[in-house]
Design a protein around this motif. Structure first.
Motif, PDB file in Angstrom:
ATOM      1  N   PHE A   1       0.843  -1.208   0.000  1.00  0.00           N
ATOM      2  CA  PHE A   1       0.000   0.000   0.000  1.00  0.00           C
ATOM      3  C   PHE A   1       0.864   1.238   0.000  1.00  0.00           C
ATOM      4  N   TYR A   2       0.431   2.258  -0.755  1.00  0.00           N
ATOM      5  CA  TYR A   2       0.953   3.613  -0.595  1.00  0.00           C
ATOM      6  C   TYR A   2      -0.202   4.387   0.006  1.00  0.00           C
ATOM      7  N   GLY A   3      -0.228   4.573   1.304  1.00  0.00           N
ATOM      8  CA  GLY A   3      -1.395   5.186   1.925  1.00  0.00           C
ATOM      9  C   GLY A   3      -2.613   4.353   1.588  1.00  0.00           C
ATOM     10  N   PRO A   4      -3.653   4.977   1.025  1.00  0.00           N
ATOM     11  CA  PRO A   4      -4.859   4.211   0.714  1.00  0.00           C
ATOM     12  C   PRO A   4      -4.767   3.440  -0.611  1.00  0.00           C
ATOM     13  N   VAL A   5      -3.724   3.698  -1.392  1.00  0.00           N
ATOM     14  CA  VAL A   5      -3.623   3.071  -2.718  1.00  0.00           C
ATOM     15  C   VAL A   5      -2.942   1.708  -2.602  1.00  0.00           C
ATOM     16  N   GLN A   6      -3.636   0.657  -3.064  1.00  0.00           N
ATOM     17  CA  GLN A   6      -3.023  -0.672  -3.009  1.00  0.00           C
ATOM     18  C   GLN A   6      -2.314  -0.952  -4.333  1.00  0.00           C
ATOM     19  N   ALA A   7      -0.999  -1.218  -4.278  1.00  0.00           N
ATOM     20  CA  ALA A   7      -0.206  -1.417  -5.493  1.00  0.00           C
ATOM     21  C   ALA A   7      -0.001  -2.898  -5.810  1.00  0.00           C
ATOM     22  N   HIS A   8      -0.036  -3.788  -4.807  1.00  0.00           N
ATOM     23  CA  HIS A   8       0.106  -5.235  -5.026  1.00  0.00           C
ATOM     24  C   HIS A   8      -1.007  -5.976  -4.293  1.00  0.00           C
TER      25      HIS A   8
ATOM     26  N   GLY B   1       4.004  -5.464 -18.006  1.00  0.00           N
ATOM     27  CA  GLY B   1       2.745  -4.923 -17.504  1.00  0.00           C
ATOM     28  C   GLY B   1       2.602  -3.483 -17.930  1.00  0.00           C
ATOM     29  N   GLY B   2       1.367  -3.022 -17.966  1.00  0.00           N
ATOM     30  CA  GLY B   2       1.089  -1.653 -18.393  1.00  0.00           C
ATOM     31  C   GLY B   2       1.535  -0.642 -17.352  1.00  0.00           C
ATOM     32  N   ASN B   3       1.334   0.627 -17.662  1.00  0.00           N
ATOM     33  CA  ASN B   3       1.700   1.694 -16.733  1.00  0.00           C
ATOM     34  C   ASN B   3       0.916   1.532 -15.431  1.00  0.00           C
ATOM     35  N   ALA B   4       1.579   1.801 -14.336  1.00  0.00           N
ATOM     36  CA  ALA B   4       0.975   1.782 -12.997  1.00  0.00           C
ATOM     37  C   ALA B   4       0.508   0.391 -12.560  1.00  0.00           C
ATOM     38  N   SER B   5       1.046  -0.664 -13.191  1.00  0.00           N
ATOM     39  CA  SER B   5       0.623  -2.015 -12.801  1.00  0.00           C
ATOM     40  C   SER B   5       1.389  -2.529 -11.580  1.00  0.00           C
ATOM     41  N   GLY B   6       2.416  -1.782 -11.136  1.00  0.00           N
ATOM     42  CA  GLY B   6       3.138  -2.189  -9.921  1.00  0.00           C
ATOM     43  C   GLY B   6       4.517  -2.758 -10.172  1.00  0.00           C
ATOM     44  N   LYS B   7       5.079  -2.547 -11.358  1.00  0.00           N
ATOM     45  CA  LYS B   7       6.391  -3.121 -11.699  1.00  0.00           C
ATOM     46  C   LYS B   7       7.514  -2.476 -10.883  1.00  0.00           C
ATOM     47  N   SER B   8       7.603  -1.158 -10.922  1.00  0.00           N
ATOM     48  CA  SER B   8       8.677  -0.487 -10.176  1.00  0.00           C
ATOM     49  C   SER B   8       8.534  -0.738  -8.680  1.00  0.00           C
ATOM     50  N   THR B   9       7.302  -0.782  -8.207  1.00  0.00           N
ATOM     51  CA  THR B   9       7.079  -1.067  -6.782  1.00  0.00           C
ATOM     52  C   THR B   9       7.632  -2.449  -6.426  1.00  0.00           C
ATOM     53  N   THR B  10       7.503  -3.399  -7.329  1.00  0.00           N
ATOM     54  CA  THR B  10       8.047  -4.738  -7.091  1.00  0.00           C
ATOM     55  C   THR B  10       9.560  -4.658  -6.893  1.00  0.00           C
TER      56      THR B  10
ATOM     57  N   PRO C   1      18.999   1.027 -11.103  1.00  0.00           N
ATOM     58  CA  PRO C   1      17.715   1.677 -10.834  1.00  0.00           C
ATOM     59  C   PRO C   1      17.175   2.414 -12.038  1.00  0.00           C
ATOM     60  N   GLU C   2      15.892   2.702 -11.963  1.00  0.00           N
ATOM     61  CA  GLU C   2      15.211   3.492 -12.984  1.00  0.00           C
ATOM     62  C   GLU C   2      15.967   4.816 -13.130  1.00  0.00           C
ATOM     63  N   ALA C   3      16.089   5.319 -14.335  1.00  0.00           N
ATOM     64  CA  ALA C   3      16.757   6.595 -14.604  1.00  0.00           C
ATOM     65  C   ALA C   3      18.241   6.593 -14.213  1.00  0.00           C
TER      66      ALA C   3
ATOM     67  N   ASP D   1      15.193  -1.971 -13.622  1.00  0.00           N
ATOM     68  CA  ASP D   1      13.912  -1.348 -13.965  1.00  0.00           C
ATOM     69  C   ASP D   1      14.071  -0.599 -15.284  1.00  0.00           C
ATOM     70  N   GLU D   2      13.535  -1.159 -16.350  1.00  0.00           N
ATOM     71  CA  GLU D   2      13.561  -0.552 -17.684  1.00  0.00           C
ATOM     72  C   GLU D   2      14.956  -0.129 -18.133  1.00  0.00           C
ATOM     73  N   PRO D   3      15.887  -1.085 -18.252  1.00  0.00           N
ATOM     74  CA  PRO D   3      17.264  -0.736 -18.605  1.00  0.00           C
ATOM     75  C   PRO D   3      17.427  -0.116 -19.991  1.00  0.00           C
TER      76      PRO D   3
ATOM     77  N   GLU E   1      10.800  -4.513 -18.390  1.00  0.00           N
ATOM     78  CA  GLU E   1      11.207  -4.037 -19.712  1.00  0.00           C
ATOM     79  C   GLU E   1       9.985  -3.726 -20.565  1.00  0.00           C
ATOM     80  N   GLN E   2       9.991  -2.520 -21.149  1.00  0.00           N
ATOM     81  CA  GLN E   2       8.900  -2.138 -22.055  1.00  0.00           C
ATOM     82  C   GLN E   2       9.102  -2.735 -23.442  1.00  0.00           C
ATOM     83  N   ASN E   3      10.360  -2.948 -23.811  1.00  0.00           N
ATOM     84  CA  ASN E   3      10.644  -3.575 -25.104  1.00  0.00           C
ATOM     85  C   ASN E   3      10.433  -5.094 -24.965  1.00  0.00           C
TER      86      ASN E   3
HETATM   87  N1  LIG Z   1       5.415   6.914  -3.741  1.00  0.00           N
HETATM   88  C1  LIG Z   1       4.166   6.626  -4.100  1.00  0.00           C
HETATM   89  N2  LIG Z   1       3.111   7.192  -3.449  1.00  0.00           N
HETATM   90  C2  LIG Z   1       1.839   6.893  -3.798  1.00  0.00           C
HETATM   91  N3  LIG Z   1       1.505   6.037  -4.791  1.00  0.00           N
HETATM   92  C3  LIG Z   1       2.507   5.467  -5.470  1.00  0.00           C
HETATM   93  C4  LIG Z   1       3.888   5.730  -5.166  1.00  0.00           C
HETATM   94  N4  LIG Z   1       4.656   5.011  -6.019  1.00  0.00           N
HETATM   95  C5  LIG Z   1       3.811   4.345  -6.812  1.00  0.00           C
HETATM   96  N5  LIG Z   1       2.510   4.600  -6.485  1.00  0.00           N
HETATM   97  C6  LIG Z   1       1.320   4.051  -7.136  1.00  0.00           C
HETATM   98  O1  LIG Z   1       1.427   2.638  -7.154  1.00  0.00           O
HETATM   99  C7  LIG Z   1       0.967   2.103  -8.404  1.00  0.00           C
HETATM  100  C8  LIG Z   1       2.080   1.282  -9.049  1.00  0.00           C
HETATM  101  O2  LIG Z   1       3.175   2.155  -9.414  1.00  0.00           O
HETATM  102  P1  LIG Z   1       4.525   1.605 -10.069  1.00  0.00           P
HETATM  103  O3  LIG Z   1       5.455   2.734 -10.143  1.00  0.00           O
HETATM  104  O4  LIG Z   1       4.951   0.402  -9.325  1.00  0.00           O
HETATM  105  O5  LIG Z   1       3.993   1.194 -11.502  1.00  0.00           O
HETATM  106  P2  LIG Z   1       4.814   0.715 -12.811  1.00  0.00           P
HETATM  107  O6  LIG Z   1       4.202  -0.566 -13.242  1.00  0.00           O
HETATM  108  O7  LIG Z   1       6.259   0.754 -12.556  1.00  0.00           O
HETATM  109  O8  LIG Z   1       4.391   1.850 -13.864  1.00  0.00           O
HETATM  110  P3  LIG Z   1       5.231   2.490 -15.108  1.00  0.00           P
HETATM  111  O9  LIG Z   1       5.126   1.508 -16.233  1.00  0.00           O
HETATM  112  O10 LIG Z   1       4.474   3.739 -15.398  1.00  0.00           O
HETATM  113  O11 LIG Z   1       6.633   2.712 -14.653  1.00  0.00           O
HETATM  114  C9  LIG Z   1       0.532   3.300  -9.228  1.00  0.00           C
HETATM  115  O12 LIG Z   1      -0.852   3.434  -9.118  1.00  0.00           O
HETATM  116  C10 LIG Z   1       1.240   4.486  -8.579  1.00  0.00           C
HETATM  117  O13 LIG Z   1       0.522   5.679  -8.711  1.00  0.00           O
END
Ligand SMILES: Nc1ncnc2c1ncn2[C@@H]1O[C@H](COP(=O)(O)OP(=O)(O)OP(=O)(O)O)[C@@H](O)[C@H]1O
Ligand SMILES: [Mg+2]
Length: 244
Positions: free
Chosen positions: A16-23, A40-49, A88-90, A165-167, A197-199
């Motif tokens: 969770f990020y506050g109220p937002v559940q990422a996994h 996975g698509g944007n915001a699917s939780g890859k970077s969080t993993t 890391p990313e970037a 993360d997205e090398p 990886e997006q590619n």
């Molecule tokens: N620091 C944070 N605070 C609040 N919410 C976050 C934070 N980091 C990520 N999230 C949320 O968690 C979810 C997953 O984010 P994450 O960065 O893991 O996605 P991603 O799959 O890497 O996306 P992308 O392909 O755009 O890089 C998203 O809804 C994002 O808004």
């Protein structure tokens, strides 16, 4: 006989990020020597993993294991010492420092000076382009060159697995090929790889297995070769029929 545990395993992870559940009950594993791709698509939780594995974000439920041992609650440097490298990313190079200084920063957790010097030679042999730029200020390198320095720096910690993360983000097609082929070389030296990886079409060609995330859940898990011909994957990530 005891079975060798995976080098990396996530078990039923909720984040969770506050109220937002990422996994939502995320489970996956990387066996020793594998290249595993997380799609996975944007915001699917890859970077969080990736952040969970490195201890940068704490899951609220579930477990993260390295060699079968939980690393939950460990600091990032301690996880790195267990053999987990990261690109890391970037990229996050130290732009004002030379390439050599950046590479040596990768070995900051190590005290064995002679072995670090030997590893610098070994890593430079693997990345001739980086060797040519050894004295240059890192911030003045091209994007692709910086990516190579970031990978070379990760190797300086003598990792057994590298998390990426997205090398290839932002790189031209030529550099994408170069970076992926280096990832294969690194893997050939016995280092396991877990990468976002997006590619997808290219990444799956060097990967053993892949997972597809959708809003924090694994929706597909398969051998890379099967994912490459899976129409659901092709439609969503490989540009449909064009990717054949
Ligand atoms: N620091 C944070 N605070 C609040 N919410 C976050 C934070 N980091 C990520 N999230 C949320 O968690 C979810 C997953 O984010 P994450 O960065 O893991 O996605 P991603 O799959 O890497 O996306 P992308 O392909 O755009 O890089 C998203 O809804 C994002 O808004
Ligand atoms: Mg991301």
């Amino acid at each position: 006989m005891t079975q060798t545990p995976p080098i990396l395993e996530l078990r039923d992870v909720d984040t969770f990020y506050g109220p937002v559940q990422a996994h939502f009950g995320l489970s996956l594993r990387v066996e020793r020597g594998e290249i595993v791709c997380l799609l996975g698509g944007n915001a699917s939780g890859k970077s969080t993993t990736m952040k969970i594995i490195l201890g940068l974000v704490k899951p609220t439920a579930g477990d993260v294991l390295i060699d079968g041992v939980s690393v939950l609650g460990l600091s990032t440097p301690r996880i790195v010492r267990l053999g987990v490298g990261t690109v890391p990313e970037a990229r996050r190079l130290f732009g004002a420092m030379s390439v050599r200084e950046n590479l040596l920063m990768g070995a900051f957790t190590r005290n064995d000076k002679a072995a670090v010097a030997a590893d610098l030679e070994r890593v430079l042999a693997l990345f001739p382009r980086v060797a040519e730029r050894i004295g240059q200020q890192a911030g003045t390198l091209s994007g692709g060159e910086q990516q190579m320095v970031a990978m070379a720096r990760a190797l300086m910690a003598r990792p057994r697995i590298i998390i990426m993360d997205e090398p290839t983000m932002g790189l031209s097609p030529l550099w994408v090929d170069r970076v992926l082929s280096l990832i294969r070389d690194i893997n050939g030296e016995g280092v396991s790889i877990f990468m976002v990886e997006q590619n997808a079409n290219l990444a799956l060609q060097i990967a053993d297995r892949g997972y597809v995330l959708q809003t924090g859940r694994v929706v597909i898990e398969a051998a890379a070769a099967d994912l490459l011909v899976d129409t659901r994957i092709r439609d969503a990530y490989l540009g449909g029929a064009e990717a054949a």
